[in-house]
Write a protein that holds these residues in place. Sequence first.
Motif, PDB file in Angstrom:
ATOM      1  N   SER A  67     -28.590   1.408 -14.912  1.00 43.44           N
ATOM      2  CA  SER A  67     -27.452   1.200 -14.106  1.00 43.44           C
ATOM      3  C   SER A  67     -26.299   1.683 -14.539  1.00 43.44           C
ATOM      4  N   GLY A  68     -25.219   1.613 -13.395  1.00 43.99           N
ATOM      5  CA  GLY A  68     -23.841   2.069 -13.641  1.00 43.99           C
ATOM      6  C   GLY A  68     -23.287   1.222 -14.559  1.00 43.99           C
ATOM      7  N   GLY A  69     -23.842  -0.315 -14.413  1.00 41.76           N
ATOM      8  CA  GLY A  69     -23.210  -1.287 -15.318  1.00 41.76           C
ATOM      9  C   GLY A  69     -23.924  -1.227 -16.728  1.00 41.76           C
ATOM     10  N   GLY A  70     -24.790  -0.160 -16.982  1.00 45.18           N
ATOM     11  CA  GLY A  70     -25.213   0.038 -18.260  1.00 45.18           C
ATOM     12  C   GLY A  70     -26.400  -0.854 -18.626  1.00 45.18           C
ATOM     13  N   HIS A  71     -27.153  -1.505 -17.567  1.00 43.99           N
ATOM     14  CA  HIS A  71     -28.213  -2.297 -17.507  1.00 43.99           C
ATOM     15  C   HIS A  71     -29.563  -1.324 -17.518  1.00 43.99           C
ATOM     16  N   LEU A  72     -30.188  -1.348 -18.707  1.00 41.42           N
ATOM     17  CA  LEU A  72     -31.516  -0.519 -18.976  1.00 41.42           C
ATOM     18  C   LEU A  72     -32.516  -1.321 -18.315  1.00 41.42           C
ATOM     19  N   LEU A  88     -31.599   9.342 -23.384  1.00 43.62           N
ATOM     20  CA  LEU A  88     -30.438   8.158 -23.228  1.00 43.62           C
ATOM     21  C   LEU A  88     -29.316   8.517 -24.191  1.00 43.62           C
ATOM     22  N   ALA A  89     -29.436   9.520 -25.063  1.00 47.50           N
ATOM     23  CA  ALA A  89     -28.574   9.625 -26.230  1.00 47.50           C
ATOM     24  C   ALA A  89     -26.956   9.769 -25.566  1.00 47.50           C
ATOM     25  N   GLY A  90     -26.051   8.915 -26.363  1.00 47.65           N
ATOM     26  CA  GLY A  90     -24.568   9.027 -25.535  1.00 47.65           C
ATOM     27  C   GLY A  90     -24.449   8.245 -24.406  1.00 47.65           C
ATOM     28  N   ARG A  91     -25.537   7.632 -23.732  1.00 48.92           N
ATOM     29  CA  ARG A  91     -25.264   6.910 -22.676  1.00 48.92           C
ATOM     30  C   ARG A  91     -25.060   5.272 -22.786  1.00 48.92           C
ATOM     31  N   ARG A  92     -24.463   4.816 -22.247  1.00 44.41           N
ATOM     32  CA  ARG A  92     -23.779   3.242 -22.602  1.00 44.41           C
ATOM     33  C   ARG A  92     -24.947   2.540 -22.227  1.00 44.41           C
ATOM     34  N   ILE A  93     -25.498   1.647 -23.088  1.00 39.77           N
ATOM     35  CA  ILE A  93     -26.400   0.571 -22.844  1.00 39.77           C
ATOM     36  C   ILE A  93     -25.767  -0.774 -23.142  1.00 39.77           C
ATOM     37  N   ALA A  94     -25.521  -1.578 -22.227  1.00 42.85           N
ATOM     38  CA  ALA A  94     -24.964  -2.759 -22.471  1.00 42.85           C
ATOM     39  C   ALA A  94     -26.094  -3.967 -22.434  1.00 42.85           C
ATOM     40  N   ALA A  95     -27.188  -3.745 -21.761  1.00 43.45           N
ATOM     41  CA  ALA A  95     -28.179  -4.904 -21.722  1.00 43.45           C
ATOM     42  C   ALA A  95     -29.428  -4.352 -21.459  1.00 43.45           C
ATOM     43  N   VAL A  96     -30.593  -4.984 -21.644  1.00 39.43           N
ATOM     44  CA  VAL A  96     -31.807  -4.458 -21.212  1.00 39.43           C
ATOM     45  C   VAL A  96     -32.608  -5.715 -20.785  1.00 39.43           C
ATOM     46  N   ILE A  97     -32.862  -5.723 -19.507  1.00 36.80           N
ATOM     47  CA  ILE A  97     -33.553  -6.566 -18.598  1.00 36.80           C
ATOM     48  C   ILE A  97     -34.762  -6.192 -18.136  1.00 36.80           C
ATOM     49  N   GLY A  98     -36.041  -6.866 -18.388  1.00 31.72           N
ATOM     50  CA  GLY A  98     -37.298  -6.396 -17.857  1.00 31.72           C
ATOM     51  C   GLY A  98     -37.970  -7.165 -18.182  1.00 31.72           C
ATOM     52  N   PRO A  99     -39.463  -7.061 -17.782  1.00 31.23           N
ATOM     53  CA  PRO A  99     -40.618  -8.103 -18.265  1.00 31.23           C
ATOM     54  C   PRO A  99     -40.785  -8.176 -19.511  1.00 31.23           C
ATOM     55  N   GLY A 109     -37.869   1.163 -29.591  1.00 26.90           N
ATOM     56  CA  GLY A 109     -38.529   2.465 -29.525  1.00 26.90           C
ATOM     57  C   GLY A 109     -37.114   3.543 -29.353  1.00 26.90           C
ATOM     58  N   LEU A 110     -35.929   2.826 -29.093  1.00 30.32           N
ATOM     59  CA  LEU A 110     -34.920   3.683 -28.960  1.00 30.32           C
ATOM     60  C   LEU A 110     -33.994   3.667 -30.229  1.00 30.32           C
ATOM     61  N   GLY A 111     -34.485   3.016 -31.258  1.00 36.13           N
ATOM     62  CA  GLY A 111     -33.827   2.889 -32.492  1.00 36.13           C
ATOM     63  C   GLY A 111     -32.526   1.773 -32.494  1.00 36.13           C
ATOM     64  N   LEU A 112     -32.719   0.852 -31.582  1.00 37.85           N
ATOM     65  CA  LEU A 112     -31.651  -0.288 -31.363  1.00 37.85           C
ATOM     66  C   LEU A 112     -32.014  -1.525 -31.608  1.00 37.85           C
ATOM     67  N   GLY A 113     -33.011  -1.693 -32.312  1.00 37.40           N
ATOM     68  CA  GLY A 113     -33.900  -2.942 -32.623  1.00 37.40           C
ATOM     69  C   GLY A 113     -32.807  -3.718 -33.532  1.00 37.40           C
ATOM     70  N   PRO A 116     -26.533  -5.110 -32.684  1.00 40.62           N
ATOM     71  CA  PRO A 116     -25.730  -6.386 -32.568  1.00 40.62           C
ATOM     72  C   PRO A 116     -26.051  -6.632 -30.900  1.00 40.62           C
ATOM     73  N   ARG A 117     -26.136  -7.982 -30.730  1.00 46.27           N
ATOM     74  CA  ARG A 117     -26.246  -8.486 -29.369  1.00 46.27           C
ATOM     75  C   ARG A 117     -25.732  -9.964 -29.319  1.00 46.27           C
ATOM     76  N   ARG A 118     -25.270  -9.934 -27.968  1.00 42.72           N
ATOM     77  CA  ARG A 118     -24.665 -11.437 -27.760  1.00 42.72           C
ATOM     78  C   ARG A 118     -25.704 -12.554 -27.243  1.00 42.72           C
ATOM     79  N   HIS A 119     -26.863 -12.154 -26.678  1.00 43.63           N
ATOM     80  CA  HIS A 119     -27.697 -12.940 -26.101  1.00 43.63           C
ATOM     81  C   HIS A 119     -29.065 -12.177 -26.283  1.00 43.63           C
ATOM     82  N   GLN A 120     -30.181 -12.995 -26.538  1.00 44.59           N
ATOM     83  CA  GLN A 120     -31.446 -12.638 -26.661  1.00 44.59           C
ATOM     84  C   GLN A 120     -32.227 -13.445 -26.452  1.00 44.59           C
ATOM     85  N   ASP A 121     -33.158 -13.592 -25.332  1.00 47.29           N
ATOM     86  CA  ASP A 121     -34.271 -14.507 -24.860  1.00 47.29           C
ATOM     87  C   ASP A 121     -34.906 -14.053 -23.895  1.00 47.29           C
TER      88      ASP A 121
END
Length: 140
Positions: A67-72, A88-99, A109-113, A116-121
Amino acid sequence: MTRAARPGDTPRLIEALSRQPQAAMLPLASLHAGGLRDVDAPLSGATEMHGWIVETAGGIAGFLGLSGGGHLMPHWPGADWRRLRPALAGRRIAAVIGPGGQAPAVLAGLGLGAAPRRHQDEEAGFALALSDLRLPDVGG
């Protein structure tokens, strides 16, 4: 075949995602509210999306929206997310929201494991059998 989604894919994409609305409610909402844009076009709003799809002989088998808000927003069970690193290289990813299970798989898979993150649940899903629905007594 994995490819960038185009605005003309929207009706087929909505049809595919609507088969599991409890798992795809956020990308569906963004498709309805902001729409799908070509991946090279700028996004002017938080609900507009870029997307990538995988197609098989049976139609659209998976989707990843940004999304334009950076939600993957992954909706692609069993995907090899490494294949989308270049897109996805160079694109802003602010959050990942999914099943459940897909968000950690996307990050890994994207090498972002280890990013740092503020919330993970893992939140509960949004499916409820109508037989389990309990309505309050509102009689007066």
